[in-house]
Design a protein around this motif. Structure first.
Motif, PDB file in Angstrom:
ATOM      1  N   VAL A 127      11.014 -33.182 -78.176  1.00 29.60           N
ATOM      2  CA  VAL A 127      11.821 -32.325 -77.376  1.00 29.60           C
ATOM      3  C   VAL A 127      10.931 -32.186 -76.094  1.00 29.60           C
ATOM      4  O   VAL A 127      11.225 -32.065 -74.862  1.00 29.60           O
ATOM      5  N   LEU A 128       9.478 -31.919 -76.587  1.00 29.37           N
ATOM      6  CA  LEU A 128       8.557 -31.762 -75.324  1.00 29.37           C
ATOM      7  C   LEU A 128       8.373 -32.783 -74.483  1.00 29.37           C
ATOM      8  O   LEU A 128       8.341 -32.702 -73.323  1.00 29.37           O
ATOM      9  N   TYR A 129       8.397 -33.943 -74.997  1.00 31.35           N
ATOM     10  CA  TYR A 129       8.403 -35.307 -74.254  1.00 31.35           C
ATOM     11  C   TYR A 129       9.509 -35.320 -73.070  1.00 31.35           C
ATOM     12  O   TYR A 129       9.500 -35.642 -71.953  1.00 31.35           O
ATOM     13  N   VAL A 130      10.671 -35.122 -73.648  1.00 34.16           N
ATOM     14  CA  VAL A 130      11.896 -35.323 -73.181  1.00 34.16           C
ATOM     15  C   VAL A 130      12.025 -33.955 -71.940  1.00 34.16           C
ATOM     16  O   VAL A 130      12.187 -34.299 -70.603  1.00 34.16           O
ATOM     17  N   VAL A 131      11.651 -32.699 -72.224  1.00 28.90           N
ATOM     18  CA  VAL A 131      11.619 -31.780 -71.157  1.00 28.90           C
ATOM     19  C   VAL A 131      10.557 -32.132 -70.008  1.00 28.90           C
ATOM     20  O   VAL A 131      10.762 -31.909 -68.977  1.00 28.90           O
ATOM     21  N   THR A 132       9.505 -32.693 -70.639  1.00 32.50           N
ATOM     22  CA  THR A 132       8.285 -33.245 -69.664  1.00 32.50           C
ATOM     23  C   THR A 132       8.906 -34.379 -68.656  1.00 32.50           C
ATOM     24  O   THR A 132       8.753 -33.797 -67.513  1.00 32.50           O
ATOM     25  N   GLY A 133       9.668 -35.344 -68.956  1.00 31.92           N
ATOM     26  CA  GLY A 133      10.062 -36.363 -68.234  1.00 31.92           C
ATOM     27  C   GLY A 133      11.356 -35.596 -67.337  1.00 31.92           C
ATOM     28  O   GLY A 133      11.427 -36.131 -66.146  1.00 31.92           O
ATOM     29  N   ILE A 134      12.174 -34.891 -67.988  1.00 31.01           N
ATOM     30  CA  ILE A 134      13.212 -34.353 -67.011  1.00 31.01           C
ATOM     31  C   ILE A 134      12.678 -33.577 -65.974  1.00 31.01           C
ATOM     32  O   ILE A 134      13.035 -33.362 -64.930  1.00 31.01           O
ATOM     33  N   GLY A 135      11.579 -32.647 -66.379  1.00 34.70           N
ATOM     34  CA  GLY A 135      11.055 -31.655 -65.268  1.00 34.70           C
ATOM     35  C   GLY A 135      10.374 -32.500 -64.081  1.00 34.70           C
ATOM     36  O   GLY A 135      10.453 -32.098 -62.999  1.00 34.70           O
ATOM     37  N   LEU A 136       9.703 -33.598 -64.648  1.00 32.29           N
ATOM     38  CA  LEU A 136       8.939 -34.476 -63.692  1.00 32.29           C
ATOM     39  C   LEU A 136      10.101 -35.069 -62.790  1.00 32.29           C
ATOM     40  O   LEU A 136       9.916 -35.123 -61.275  1.00 32.29           O
ATOM     41  N   SER A 137      10.853 -35.612 -63.163  1.00 34.38           N
ATOM     42  CA  SER A 137      12.154 -36.181 -62.257  1.00 34.38           C
ATOM     43  C   SER A 137      12.710 -35.074 -61.480  1.00 34.38           C
ATOM     44  O   SER A 137      13.483 -35.541 -60.307  1.00 34.38           O
ATOM     45  N   ARG A 138      13.046 -34.034 -61.865  1.00 34.49           N
ATOM     46  CA  ARG A 138      13.594 -32.860 -61.155  1.00 34.49           C
ATOM     47  C   ARG A 138      12.686 -32.283 -60.177  1.00 34.49           C
ATOM     48  O   ARG A 138      12.833 -31.499 -59.373  1.00 34.49           O
ATOM     49  N   ARG A 139      11.456 -32.729 -60.275  1.00 35.15           N
ATOM     50  CA  ARG A 139      10.197 -32.107 -59.456  1.00 35.15           C
ATOM     51  C   ARG A 139      10.230 -30.591 -59.797  1.00 35.15           C
ATOM     52  O   ARG A 139       9.960 -29.815 -58.732  1.00 35.15           O
ATOM     53  N   ALA A 140      10.122 -30.073 -60.646  1.00 31.87           N
ATOM     54  CA  ALA A 140      10.255 -28.619 -61.259  1.00 31.87           C
ATOM     55  C   ALA A 140       9.022 -28.044 -60.959  1.00 31.87           C
ATOM     56  O   ALA A 140       7.750 -28.964 -61.260  1.00 31.87           O
ATOM     57  N   PRO A 141       8.619 -26.971 -60.601  1.00 29.71           N
ATOM     58  CA  PRO A 141       7.388 -26.256 -60.133  1.00 29.71           C
ATOM     59  C   PRO A 141       6.422 -26.475 -61.255  1.00 29.71           C
ATOM     60  O   PRO A 141       5.334 -26.655 -61.251  1.00 29.71           O
ATOM     61  N   TRP A 142       6.923 -26.147 -62.656  1.00 25.39           N
ATOM     62  CA  TRP A 142       6.172 -26.095 -63.642  1.00 25.39           C
ATOM     63  C   TRP A 142       5.876 -27.519 -64.511  1.00 25.39           C
ATOM     64  O   TRP A 142       5.179 -27.550 -65.354  1.00 25.39           O
ATOM     65  N   ALA A 143       6.557 -28.533 -64.054  1.00 25.51           N
ATOM     66  CA  ALA A 143       6.490 -29.831 -64.401  1.00 25.51           C
ATOM     67  C   ALA A 143       5.082 -30.517 -64.610  1.00 25.51           C
ATOM     68  O   ALA A 143       4.733 -31.050 -65.325  1.00 25.51           O
ATOM     69  N   ARG A 144       4.245 -30.218 -63.372  1.00 27.25           N
ATOM     70  CA  ARG A 144       3.109 -30.921 -63.542  1.00 27.25           C
ATOM     71  C   ARG A 144       2.130 -30.278 -64.674  1.00 27.25           C
ATOM     72  O   ARG A 144       1.271 -30.847 -65.253  1.00 27.25           O
ATOM     73  N   VAL A 145       2.265 -29.018 -64.622  1.00 26.47           N
ATOM     74  CA  VAL A 145       1.368 -28.485 -65.795  1.00 26.47           C
ATOM     75  C   VAL A 145       1.522 -28.711 -67.030  1.00 26.47           C
ATOM     76  O   VAL A 145       0.876 -29.200 -67.764  1.00 26.47           O
ATOM     77  N   LEU A 146       3.050 -28.780 -67.154  1.00 26.96           N
ATOM     78  CA  LEU A 146       3.436 -29.091 -68.496  1.00 26.96           C
ATOM     79  C   LEU A 146       3.146 -30.608 -68.788  1.00 26.96           C
ATOM     80  O   LEU A 146       2.832 -31.150 -69.903  1.00 26.96           O
ATOM     81  N   ALA A 147       3.209 -31.399 -67.796  1.00 21.84           N
ATOM     82  CA  ALA A 147       2.753 -32.988 -68.178  1.00 21.84           C
ATOM     83  C   ALA A 147       1.429 -33.121 -68.397  1.00 21.84           C
ATOM     84  O   ALA A 147       1.003 -33.864 -69.390  1.00 21.84           O
ATOM     85  N   ILE A 148       0.401 -32.449 -67.781  1.00 25.46           N
ATOM     86  CA  ILE A 148      -1.044 -32.299 -67.956  1.00 25.46           C
ATOM     87  C   ILE A 148      -1.100 -31.747 -69.548  1.00 25.46           C
ATOM     88  O   ILE A 148      -2.021 -32.282 -70.334  1.00 25.46           O
ATOM     89  N   VAL A 149      -0.743 -30.858 -69.934  1.00 21.14           N
ATOM     90  CA  VAL A 149      -0.620 -30.268 -71.278  1.00 21.14           C
ATOM     91  C   VAL A 149       0.029 -31.348 -72.453  1.00 21.14           C
ATOM     92  O   VAL A 149      -0.943 -31.426 -73.338  1.00 21.14           O
TER      93      VAL A 149
END
Length: 191
Positions: A127-149
């Motif tokens: 679920v964490l991986y999917v949320v990271t992928g969807i956040g990056l695809s949507r260019r969410a403000p929090w997605a970069r930090v989540l992807a790094i973590v």
């Protein structure tokens, strides 16, 4: 003779620059163009796309990162499904009642709780991986930090996890990537 745009040396009979495509202009032989710093800055710009829009490092890798994180979630669940079907005999006595040999019962019959605990943990990671992928695809403000973590949490998963984590950290970790991500986070989503 040098190109007036990028400073690339041009042979005397050449009609255009092989690096930037600008038509050759006759200048004093052996002297670089007057705007040498501007030419170097132009050469350092990111790659242009087919539409002529210049994409930075983060924009070039954002969609592939998002797809790779979602695919890695599917791969993680697939691997666990295969492993769980095999180890189900050890955790749940799927293969019948074995009272043969010196050990009596199955080796892990008393640890039936371990399978569901590992399953819930791996499902949470997926679920964490999917949320990271969807956040990056949507260019969410929090997605970069989540992807790094997420990359730091996944870097120890040898081969695919390590490669994806290193790719993510390479593309998103530098401070220049943070600035570029802040500039593009408000634009339309990729997916």
């Amino acid at each position: 003779m040098f190109c007036s745009a990028c400073g690339q040396p041009i042979s005397p009979g050449q009609g255009f620059c092989t690096r930037c495509g600008r038509p050759a202009v006759a200048a004093a032989a052996g002297t670089p163009p007057a705007n040498w710093q501007a030419a170097q800055a132009y050469a350092a710009q990111p790659y242009p796309t087919q539409a002529g829009v210049i994409l930075g490092r983060v924009q070039r890798h954002l969609q592939s990162l998002s797809v790779l994180w979602i695919a890695y979630a599917v791969w993680t669940l697939f691997q666990w499904g295969i492993a769980m079907s095999f180890f189900g005999g050890f955790f749940g006595n799927y293969f019948g009642h074995w009272h043969h040999g010196p050990f009596g019962d199955m080796p892990m019959a008393h640890m039936a709780w371990l399978g569901p605990v590992i399953s819930i943990t791996l499902f949470g990671r997926a679920v964490l991986y999917v949320v990271t992928g969807i956040g990056l695809s949507r260019r969410a403000p929090w997605a970069r930090v989540l992807a790094i973590v997420t990359a730091f949490l996944t870097i120890w998963k040898l081969f695919l996890g390590t490669a994806l984590a290193i790719y993510t950290l390479w593309a998103l970790m530098p401070s220049a990537s943070g600035e570029e991500y802040r500039q593009i986070e408000s634009h339309q989503p990729v997916l």
